[in-house]
Design a protein around this motif. Structure first.
Motif, short mmCIF file in Angstrom:
data_model
loop_
_atom_site.label_atom_id
_atom_site.label_comp_id
_atom_site.label_asym_id
_atom_site.label_seq_id
_atom_site.Cartn_x
_atom_site.Cartn_y
_atom_site.Cartn_z
N THR A 78 0.85 -1.19 0.00
CA THR A 78 0.00 0.00 0.00
C THR A 78 0.88 1.24 0.00
OG1 THR A 78 -2.05 0.84 1.01
CG2 THR A 78 -0.21 0.43 2.48
N PRO A 79 0.42 2.36 -0.52
CA PRO A 79 1.22 3.59 -0.50
C PRO A 79 1.50 4.05 0.93
CG PRO A 79 -0.55 3.77 -2.12
CD PRO A 79 -0.82 2.54 -1.31
N LEU A 80 2.61 4.71 1.11
CA LEU A 80 3.06 5.14 2.44
C LEU A 80 2.03 6.03 3.13
CD1 LEU A 80 5.36 5.23 4.53
CD2 LEU A 80 6.32 7.16 3.27
N ASP A 81 1.49 7.01 2.43
CA ASP A 81 0.54 7.93 3.07
C ASP A 81 -0.70 7.20 3.57
OD1 ASP A 81 2.26 10.01 2.65
OD2 ASP A 81 1.20 10.83 0.91
N ASN A 82 -1.18 6.24 2.79
CA ASN A 82 -2.36 5.48 3.21
C ASN A 82 -2.08 4.67 4.47
OD1 ASN A 82 -3.05 6.23 0.41
ND2 ASN A 82 -4.77 4.84 0.71
N THR A 95 7.15 -3.21 13.12
CA THR A 95 7.71 -2.27 12.15
C THR A 95 6.98 -2.44 10.83
OG1 THR A 95 9.90 -2.32 13.21
CG2 THR A 95 9.81 -1.59 10.92
N LEU A 96 6.32 -1.38 10.37
CA LEU A 96 5.49 -1.43 9.17
C LEU A 96 6.21 -0.78 8.01
CD1 LEU A 96 2.20 -0.25 10.89
CD2 LEU A 96 2.65 -2.56 10.06
N LEU A 97 6.41 -1.54 6.95
CA LEU A 97 7.06 -1.04 5.75
C LEU A 97 6.08 -1.05 4.59
CD1 LEU A 97 10.48 -2.93 6.01
CD2 LEU A 97 9.77 -0.79 7.12
N CYS A 98 6.24 -0.12 3.67
CA CYS A 98 5.32 0.01 2.54
C CYS A 98 6.00 -0.33 1.22
CB CYS A 98 4.76 1.43 2.48
SG CYS A 98 3.72 1.82 3.90
N ASP A 99 5.33 -1.17 0.44
CA ASP A 99 5.83 -1.56 -0.88
C ASP A 99 4.65 -1.63 -1.83
OD1 ASP A 99 7.04 -2.60 -3.09
OD2 ASP A 99 7.98 -4.30 -2.08
N PRO A 100 4.23 -0.48 -2.38
CA PRO A 100 3.04 -0.46 -3.23
C PRO A 100 3.20 -1.20 -4.55
CG PRO A 100 4.10 1.69 -3.20
CD PRO A 100 4.79 0.87 -2.17
N ALA A 170 -6.73 4.63 -3.90
CA ALA A 170 -5.43 3.97 -3.83
C ALA A 170 -5.58 2.48 -3.57
CB ALA A 170 -4.58 4.61 -2.73
N ASP A 171 -6.55 2.10 -2.75
CA ASP A 171 -6.81 0.69 -2.48
C ASP A 171 -7.29 -0.01 -3.75
OD1 ASP A 171 -6.32 0.87 0.39
OD2 ASP A 171 -8.25 1.91 0.50
#
Length: 226
Positions: A78-82, A95-100, A170-171
């Motif tokens: 998912t995008p970072l801002d979301n 620890t949450l990482l974002c990889d859209p 975005a979803d």
């Protein structure tokens, strides 16, 4: 960081990665984690209620893993801002990482399926190729929250309605581009070597969204001497 056709196996090196963190400042990378073991889970986007529940479960197991010296990391498609907006109201020690774009999902070899065209003479090769008929005929209720097993897309919709979760643009874009992405969990030791692997739905779509429970994760960490 290239695509890995099959999931990494125990004994293989984890690939280098660097992703932005949703609940920390800056980037988290393999190098920044090196020197201590970590559990890393690769999930679909926030549109997936089963993935949201698994991240919540990881929060519950995180203290035990932390006490054993194991970091807990979740990579969300998912995008970072979301992700920042969602988890601002649902803080977690994970620890949450974002990889859209699912780049690290592919680097670790977490499968992503494709549907064969109607009338195709090719044999399905789950999880990489599936027939639409097989998927439509499948029924799931992995958390026991539904009154009965439902077709996977119906199950997603039912739980999103229960949660009051409405998909944003975005979803919807994530669903369109990565809707057939599967989920995977890996335990990586202090030297960056994979020690344990769990991939979603190894036997077909009827086992979609069945993820390792807390006891299984803690046992896996214990088997590595963590």
């Amino acid at each position: 960081m290239g695509d890995q056709r099959r999931p990494l196996r125990p004994g293989e090196l984890a690939p280098a990665f660097a992703l932005p963190a949703a609940n920390l400042e800056g980037m988290v990378s393999l190098d920044s984690l090196r020197g201590r073991p970590f559990l890393i889970g690769f999930y679909r986007g926030l549109h997936c209620p089963f993935c949201r529940r698994q991240v919540l479960q990881l929060a519950g197991v995180q203290p035990a893993l932390h006490a054993a010296g194991v970091e807990t990391v979740a990579v969300i498609n998912t995008p970072l801002d979301n992700a920042r907006l969602y988890f601002r109201h649902r803080p977690t020690p994970v620890t949450l990482l974002c990889d859209p774009e699912c780049v690290t999902h592919r680097a670790f070899g977490v499968p992503r399926g494709e549907f064969l065209p109607d009338g195709s003479l090719e044999q399905p090769e789950w999880p990489y190729q599936a027939s639409m008929a097989e998927f439509v005929a499948s029924r799931i209720n992995p958390t026991g929250e539904l009154p009965e097993p439902l077709q996977p897309l119906e199950a997603l919709a039912a739980l999103n309605t229960k949660d009051g979760f409405e998909l944003e643009e975005a979803d919807k874009a994530i669903v369109a581009n990565h809707g057939t992405q599967l989920v995977g969990h890996f335990l990586v030791d202090a030297a960056g070597v994979v020690g344990w692997v769990q991939i979603e739905a190894p036997d077909g779509p009827n086992s979609l969204s069945i993820f390792p429970n807390a006891a299984e994760i803690i046992a896996a960490a214990g088997s590595l001497g963590c």
